[in-house]
Design an enzyme around this catalytic site. Structure first.
Site, PDB file in Angstrom:
ATOM      1  N   TYR A 183       5.760   5.018   5.190  1.00  0.00           N
ATOM      2  CA  TYR A 183       6.558   5.366   6.363  1.00  0.00           C
ATOM      3  C   TYR A 183       5.933   6.521   7.144  1.00  0.00           C
ATOM      4  O   TYR A 183       6.080   6.609   8.355  1.00  0.00           O
ATOM      5  CB  TYR A 183       7.971   5.780   5.955  1.00  0.00           C
ATOM      6  CG  TYR A 183       8.956   4.646   5.846  1.00  0.00           C
ATOM      7  CD1 TYR A 183       8.740   3.605   4.963  1.00  0.00           C
ATOM      8  CD2 TYR A 183      10.103   4.622   6.624  1.00  0.00           C
ATOM      9  CE1 TYR A 183       9.647   2.565   4.844  1.00  0.00           C
ATOM     10  CE2 TYR A 183      11.013   3.582   6.518  1.00  0.00           C
ATOM     11  CZ  TYR A 183      10.779   2.562   5.626  1.00  0.00           C
ATOM     12  OH  TYR A 183      11.675   1.534   5.529  1.00  0.00           O
ATOM     13  N   LYS A 205       3.986  -0.919  -8.185  1.00  0.00           N
ATOM     14  CA  LYS A 205       3.088  -2.082  -8.117  1.00  0.00           C
ATOM     15  C   LYS A 205       1.740  -1.606  -8.664  1.00  0.00           C
ATOM     16  O   LYS A 205       0.702  -1.645  -7.984  1.00  0.00           O
ATOM     17  CB  LYS A 205       2.999  -2.568  -6.660  1.00  0.00           C
ATOM     18  CG  LYS A 205       2.287  -3.888  -6.462  1.00  0.00           C
ATOM     19  CD  LYS A 205       3.082  -5.096  -6.919  1.00  0.00           C
ATOM     20  CE  LYS A 205       2.234  -6.359  -6.822  1.00  0.00           C
ATOM     21  NZ  LYS A 205       2.890  -7.532  -7.432  1.00  0.00           N
ATOM     22  N   ASP A 240       8.024  -6.667  -7.679  1.00  0.00           N
ATOM     23  CA  ASP A 240       8.403  -8.083  -7.478  1.00  0.00           C
ATOM     24  C   ASP A 240       9.323  -8.540  -8.608  1.00  0.00           C
ATOM     25  O   ASP A 240      10.324  -9.225  -8.388  1.00  0.00           O
ATOM     26  CB  ASP A 240       7.167  -8.985  -7.337  1.00  0.00           C
ATOM     27  CG  ASP A 240       6.079  -8.699  -8.342  1.00  0.00           C
ATOM     28  OD1 ASP A 240       6.177  -7.700  -9.092  1.00  0.00           O
ATOM     29  OD2 ASP A 240       5.098  -9.482  -8.404  1.00  0.00           O
ATOM     30  N   ASP A 246      13.358   0.895   0.231  1.00  0.00           N
ATOM     31  CA  ASP A 246      14.029   0.356   1.415  1.00  0.00           C
ATOM     32  C   ASP A 246      14.480  -1.074   1.139  1.00  0.00           C
ATOM     33  O   ASP A 246      15.620  -1.455   1.389  1.00  0.00           O
ATOM     34  CB  ASP A 246      13.077   0.398   2.616  1.00  0.00           C
ATOM     35  CG  ASP A 246      13.719  -0.191   3.860  1.00  0.00           C
ATOM     36  OD1 ASP A 246      14.894   0.122   4.116  1.00  0.00           O
ATOM     37  OD2 ASP A 246      13.050  -0.982   4.554  1.00  0.00           O
ATOM     38  N   ASP A 298      18.578  -2.503  -0.115  1.00  0.00           N
ATOM     39  CA  ASP A 298      19.336  -3.504   0.649  1.00  0.00           C
ATOM     40  C   ASP A 298      19.740  -4.662  -0.268  1.00  0.00           C
ATOM     41  O   ASP A 298      20.878  -5.141  -0.236  1.00  0.00           O
ATOM     42  CB  ASP A 298      18.504  -4.060   1.817  1.00  0.00           C
ATOM     43  CG  ASP A 298      18.826  -3.351   3.133  1.00  0.00           C
ATOM     44  OD1 ASP A 298      19.215  -2.167   3.070  1.00  0.00           O
ATOM     45  OD2 ASP A 298      18.683  -3.975   4.191  1.00  0.00           O
TER      46      ASP A 298
HETATM   47  C1  IPM Z   1      17.323   2.479   5.897  1.00  0.00           C
HETATM   48  C2  IPM Z   1      16.893   1.830   7.185  1.00  0.00           C
HETATM   49  C3  IPM Z   1      15.791   2.666   7.832  1.00  0.00           C
HETATM   50  C4  IPM Z   1      14.590   2.677   6.892  1.00  0.00           C
HETATM   51  C5  IPM Z   1      15.368   2.203   9.233  1.00  0.00           C
HETATM   52  C6  IPM Z   1      16.558   2.111  10.174  1.00  0.00           C
HETATM   53  C7  IPM Z   1      14.291   3.063   9.812  1.00  0.00           C
HETATM   54  O1  IPM Z   1      16.477   0.524   6.966  1.00  0.00           O
HETATM   55  O2  IPM Z   1      17.835   3.617   5.942  1.00  0.00           O
HETATM   56  O3  IPM Z   1      17.149   1.882   4.842  1.00  0.00           O
HETATM   57  O4  IPM Z   1      13.788   1.759   6.920  1.00  0.00           O
HETATM   58  O5  IPM Z   1      14.494   3.608   6.113  1.00  0.00           O
HETATM   59 MG    MG Z   2      16.666  -0.129   4.968  1.00  0.00          MG
END
Ligand code: IPM
Ligand code: MG
Length: 354
Positions: free
Chosen positions: A142, A189, A221, A245, A249
């Site tokens: 990032y 990884k 993975d 990230d 999710d």
């Molecule tokens: C998160 C989001 C952010 C990230 C984006 C909005 C930049 O997906 O907080 O997980 O990728 O970190």
């Molecule tokens: Mg995210």
């Protein structure tokens, strides 16, 4: 105690869910005799519209001078659909993480009985799952060197990690594991990436310092697969920024409780507490969004930023009571939905009365 909080409502449903969380915070402060000192500041698309940038200096100064930041959500579709936009709300988020030194993103993954039917997984797989994802938030791909060459036809993003960054996040992860079921899964990884080999090397050096914690290593993975197959096997999971990230999710939807899950980003200068869901622009201003993830983020704020576990606990108890009594928004109950503000009022009143 004097509690100094910066409030960043942000975009979409941000303002209305933050309002409910603040009702709760005020109820808790009153009950336990804390002095609240708080101020609001702009962030995200709202800040771009008003002052031209998503994380203005004034907002940064307020955060720097506060013990904790309560954050709503950022994001606005008008930017997503415009590839030519030069400033984006998300840049504000990344700037905030870097400038406040928010190196650890903590996402607890918990199940709630009343929402298990919403899980994409079979009930028996997910019921009772309870783990914490710890994502490194200020390093890696990032923030590494990025750019274009060959007249723009080659692009690169560099993944860089220093020993100090890795040790810092692993130490925090071990501290979490020590407070929980004493199992740490280091996700990397290392079969391909040099950064991952450094992560694993450092984890292997540190593991003997935590003899009562079981350290397990897992390729990313494989971890993506195991989160779905055996979510109950995880206790604390720690990983780098990009893997985190993606995995957070994935982890956040398996319980079916997206509207209920809070997060904390622990920093050097201050810490930020926010729901894991986004700005949900379709619901903005309609008083229908679920405020519980933000209210539980306020609970995390009392626990992590102020070290006030009782205050966190009463918020959690109030939320559980609201779920049991069916005082919930339309995402949970289509038959008898309550408004965002009604849920906030009910939870705040429960705190005052109990
Ligand atoms: C998160 C989001 C952010 C990230 C984006 C909005 C930049 O997906 O907080 O997980 O990728 O970190
Ligand atoms: Mg995210």
């Amino acid at each position: 105690m004097n509690l100094k909080i910066a409030i960043l409502p942000g975009d979409g449903i941000g303002p209305e869910i933050i309002e409910q969380a603040m009702k709760t915070v005020q109820a808790v402060a009153k009950k336990y005799n804390h002095q609240l000192e708080y101020d609001y500041a702009l962030t995200g698309a709202t800040a771009i519209d008003k002052v031209g940038e998503p994380y203005p200096e004034e907002t940064h100064q307020l955060c720097m001078n506060s013990d904790a930041v309560l954050f709503g959500a950022i994001g606005d579709p008008k930017f997503d659909n415009n590839p030519k936009a030069t400033v984006r709300p998300e840049q504000g988020l990344l700037a905030m993480r870097k400038k406040l030194g928010l190196y650890a993103n903590i996402r607890p993954v918990e199940t709630f009985e009343s929402l298990l039917h919403k899980s994409p997984l079979r009930r028996e797989l997910v019921e009772g799952a309870n783990f914490v994802c710890i994502r490194e938030l200020t390093g890696g791909i990032y923030f590494g060197e990025k750019g274009r060459k060959d007249n723009g036809n080659t692009a690169f993003d560099t993944n860089t990690y220093t020993r100090a960054e890795i040790e810092r996040i692993l130490k925090l992860a071990y501290e979490f594991a020590a407070q929980r079921r004493k199992k740490l899964t280091v996700v990397d990884k290392a079969n391909v990436l040099e950064t991952s080999r450094l992560w694993r090397e450092i984890a292997q050096e540190m593991a003997p310092n935590y003899p009562d914690i079981q350290t397990e290593y897992m390729f990313v993975d494989n971890a993506a697969m195991q989160i779905i197959q055996w979510p109950k096997n995880f206790d604390v999971m720690v990983t780098e920024n990009m893997f985190g990230d993606i995995l957070t999710d994935e982890a956040s939807v398996i319980t079916g409780s997206l509207g209920l899950l809070p997060s904390a980003s622990i920093g050097i200068h201050t810490s930020v507490f926010e729901p894991i869901h986004g700005s949900y622009p379709q619901a903005a201003g309609k008083n229908i969004a679920n405020p519980v993830a933000t209210i539980l983020s306020a609970a995390m704020m009392f626990e992590y930023a102020f070290n006030l576990p009782l205050e966190g606990k009463i918020i959690r108890n109030a939320v559980n009571a609201s779920l049991e009594k069916g005082i919930v928004t339309e995402d949970i109950s289509k038959e008898k939905p309550y408004k965002t503000s009604e849920v906030g009022d009910w939870i705040a009143a429960w705190i005052e009365e109990n």
